[in-house]
Design a protein around this motif. Structure first.
Motif, PDB file in Angstrom:
ATOM      1  N   ALA A 127      -0.696  -6.010   9.953  1.00  0.00           N
ATOM      2  CA  ALA A 127      -1.029  -4.722  10.568  1.00  0.00           C
ATOM      3  C   ALA A 127      -0.573  -3.561   9.695  1.00  0.00           C
ATOM      4  O   ALA A 127       0.182  -3.746   8.754  1.00  0.00           O
ATOM      5  CB  ALA A 127      -0.376  -4.631  11.941  1.00  0.00           C
ATOM      6  N   ASP A 128      -1.062  -2.380  10.036  1.00  0.00           N
ATOM      7  CA  ASP A 128      -0.666  -1.175   9.319  1.00  0.00           C
ATOM      8  C   ASP A 128       0.566  -0.587  10.017  1.00  0.00           C
ATOM      9  O   ASP A 128       0.449   0.262  10.902  1.00  0.00           O
ATOM     10  CB  ASP A 128      -1.827  -0.176   9.310  1.00  0.00           C
ATOM     11  N   VAL A 129       1.730  -1.082   9.607  1.00  0.00           N
ATOM     12  CA  VAL A 129       2.988  -0.681  10.239  1.00  0.00           C
ATOM     13  C   VAL A 129       3.201   0.838  10.173  1.00  0.00           C
ATOM     14  O   VAL A 129       3.627   1.461  11.147  1.00  0.00           O
ATOM     15  CB  VAL A 129       4.185  -1.417   9.580  1.00  0.00           C
ATOM     16  N   VAL A 130       2.874   1.425   9.037  1.00  0.00           N
ATOM     17  CA  VAL A 130       3.101   2.868   8.869  1.00  0.00           C
ATOM     18  C   VAL A 130       2.254   3.670   9.859  1.00  0.00           C
ATOM     19  O   VAL A 130       2.755   4.591  10.506  1.00  0.00           O
ATOM     20  CB  VAL A 130       2.805   3.321   7.422  1.00  0.00           C
ATOM     21  N   GLU A 161       2.552  -6.831  -1.443  1.00  0.00           N
ATOM     22  CA  GLU A 161       2.255  -5.488  -1.941  1.00  0.00           C
ATOM     23  C   GLU A 161       2.323  -4.474  -0.803  1.00  0.00           C
ATOM     24  O   GLU A 161       2.817  -3.370  -0.976  1.00  0.00           O
ATOM     25  CB  GLU A 161       0.877  -5.452  -2.622  1.00  0.00           C
ATOM     26  N   ASN A 162       1.815  -4.889   0.367  1.00  0.00           N
ATOM     27  CA  ASN A 162       1.824  -3.917   1.474  1.00  0.00           C
ATOM     28  C   ASN A 162       3.228  -3.606   1.996  1.00  0.00           C
ATOM     29  O   ASN A 162       3.432  -2.561   2.583  1.00  0.00           O
ATOM     30  CB  ASN A 162       0.875  -4.280   2.617  1.00  0.00           C
ATOM     31  N   VAL A 163       4.193  -4.506   1.773  1.00  0.00           N
ATOM     32  CA  VAL A 163       5.565  -4.190   2.162  1.00  0.00           C
ATOM     33  C   VAL A 163       6.066  -3.019   1.313  1.00  0.00           C
ATOM     34  O   VAL A 163       6.560  -2.020   1.831  1.00  0.00           O
ATOM     35  CB  VAL A 163       6.529  -5.392   1.996  1.00  0.00           C
ATOM     36  N   TYR A 164       5.891  -3.115   0.005  1.00  0.00           N
ATOM     37  CA  TYR A 164       6.387  -2.058  -0.884  1.00  0.00           C
ATOM     38  C   TYR A 164       5.666  -0.743  -0.632  1.00  0.00           C
ATOM     39  O   TYR A 164       6.282   0.317  -0.573  1.00  0.00           O
ATOM     40  CB  TYR A 164       6.238  -2.479  -2.351  1.00  0.00           C
ATOM     41  N   ALA A 165       4.352  -0.818  -0.449  1.00  0.00           N
ATOM     42  CA  ALA A 165       3.585   0.399  -0.189  1.00  0.00           C
ATOM     43  C   ALA A 165       4.029   1.034   1.129  1.00  0.00           C
ATOM     44  O   ALA A 165       4.215   2.250   1.215  1.00  0.00           O
ATOM     45  CB  ALA A 165       2.089   0.073  -0.149  1.00  0.00           C
ATOM     46  N   ALA A 166       4.242   0.196   2.143  1.00  0.00           N
ATOM     47  CA  ALA A 166       4.649   0.705   3.457  1.00  0.00           C
ATOM     48  C   ALA A 166       6.037   1.338   3.393  1.00  0.00           C
ATOM     49  O   ALA A 166       6.259   2.420   3.941  1.00  0.00           O
ATOM     50  CB  ALA A 166       4.633  -0.424   4.484  1.00  0.00           C
TER      51      ALA A 166
END
Ligand code: C2E
Ligand code: MG
Ligand code: MG
Ligand code: MG
Length: 281
Positions: A127-130, A161-166
Motif C-alpha cells: 500500500a501507499d503508506v505515505v 525501494e518503496n520503503v526508502y522512498a516512503a
C-alpha cells in the motif's frame, strides 16, 4: 477426527499438529472478521526521557479484543496478519485510531505527546503508506510532528525501494522516524546514516544484558555512541529495573520504555503519563 456437524467439518480434538494446520485458515477468517467488527484496538506505552523524567512519546500497540478469548496480544496475530496481507488493514486501523485519539486529546485541551505506530515491511510493499498517513493527518487536522513511525531493522534492510522512498517522504513531511528492535537484524551502518532516522530503539535483548555481564554495558555504550554520532537519539526497550535505568542514564542513553515505567495501557489511562514526572534514580 470427530465429525462435529452435518457438513464436511472435521475437528481434531486430540491431534495438536492437525489442529494447528487446520486452524490457520480458520485464524485468518477470524482475524478478517475481527477487523471488520471493530475488535482490533490499541494500547499506549510511554517512552520517558532519562534526563527530565517526562514522557516524550507513546507507542501505539495493537490489541485484539476477542469476544471469547479476551485480550489477545500482537504476537498471536501480527505474524499471521503479515503473512496474509491483513497487516495493511491492521495498520490502517491503528493509524486511524491513533489520529482520532490525538484529536480527542487535543480537543480536550490536555497536554499531548507524539504517538508512534509500527509499520510492517509488507505494508510498504502492498500500500501507499505515505498517502494513508497524509490523509489521516489531514482528516484529523493534526500536525505531522505528532506522529512517529517505527520500522524494524529487518524492514529497513528488506531492500524494498518503496520503503526508502516512503521514509524519505515521511521525513520531509515532518514525521519522526524510528528504527525498532535495533540489534536483532543485520544493519548496514551506511544505510542507517543515509536513511536519516531520528531515533534508534535498541532491542530489549541488549537491555537484559545490562547488569548481567560487563560486555553488555560495553556493547550498549558503543551503540549509543554510534547513534549519537549519526545524530540519532537512543531509546532502550524493555527496561524493567531501576538498576537498568540508572546504568542507561550513566551511559547517556536518551530515553527508556518498559515495564519499569508502565506496560501498554488503554487511552483512558494515559493522562497521568503526560502530566507526571518520573523520578528515576
Ligand atoms: P515492538 O514494536 O518492539 O513493541 C514492544 C513490545 O515489547 C510490546 O509488545 C511491549 O508490550 C513489549 N514490552 C515493552 N516493555 C517491556 C518490558 O519491560 N518487558 C517486556 N518483557 N516486554 C516489554 P507487544 O505489544 O506484545 O507487541 C509485540 C510486537 O508486535 C511489537 O514489538 C511490534 O513488532 C508488533 N506490533 C504491535 N502492534 C503492531 C502494529 O500495530 N503494527 C505492526 N506492524 N506491528 C505491531
Ligand atoms: Mg515498536
Ligand atoms: Mg521494539
Ligand atoms: Mg519487539
Amino acid at each position: 477426527a470427530v465429525k462435529t456437524s452435518g457438513k464436511n467439518d472435521y475437528r481434531f480434538f486430540d491431534a495438536g499438529f492437525a489442529q494447528e494446520v487446520q486452524s490457520k485458515h480458520q485464524r485468518e477468517l477470524e482475524l478478517k472478521h475481527a477487523l471488520q467488527h471493530g475488535e482490533i484496538g490499541i494500547h499506549f506505552q510511554p517512552r520517558v526521557s532519562l534526563q527530565t523524567g517526562e514522557t516524550c512519546s507513546m507507542e501505539a500497540l495493537a490489541r485484539w479484543h476477542h469476544p471469547s478469548r479476551g485480550l489477545v496480544q500482537p504476537d498471536e496475530f501480527i505474524p499471521l496478519a503479515e503473512e496474509t496481507g491483513l497487516i495493511v488493514q491492521v495498520g490502517e486501523i491503528v493509524l486511524q485510531q491513533v489520529c482520532a485519539q490525538l484529536a480527542t486529546w487535543t480537543r480536550a485541551g490536555q497536554k499531548v505527546v507524539p504517538v508512534s505506530i509500527n509499520i510492517a515491511a509488507r505494508h510498504f510493499k502492498d500500500a501507499d503508506v505515505v498517502a494513508l498517513i497524509e490523509a489521516a493527518l489531514e482528516r484529523y487536522d493534526l500536525c505531522p510532528g505528532l506522529l512517529e513511525v517505527e520500522i524494524t531493522e529487518s524492514t529497513m534492510m528488506s531492500n524494498l525501494e518503496n520503503v526508502y522512498a516512503a521514509l524519505d517522504k515521511l521525513q520531509k513531511l515532518g514525521v519522526t522516524l524510528l528504527v525498532d528492535d535495533f540489534g536483532t537484524g543485520y544493519s548496514s551502518l551506511s544505510l542507517l546514516q543515509e536513511l536519516d532516522f531520528d531515533v534508534l530503539k535498541v532491542d530489549m535483548a541488549f537491555t537484559r544484558q545490562l547488569g548481567q555481564k560487563e560486555s553488555g554495558v560495553t556493547l550498549f555504550s558503543t551503540i549509543i555512541a554510534m547513534a549519537h554520532s549519526l545524530g540519532m537519539k537512543v531509546v532502550a526497550e524493555g527496561v524493567e529495573t531501576q538498576e537498568q535505568a540508572r546504568r542507561l542514564r550513566d551511559m547517556k542513553c536518551d530515553e527508556i520504555q518498559g515495564f519499569l515505567i508502565s506496560p501498554a495501557v488503554q487511552a483512558e489511562a494515559c493522562e497521568p503519563f503526560v502530566s507526571k514526572v518520573f523520578h528515576l534514580h
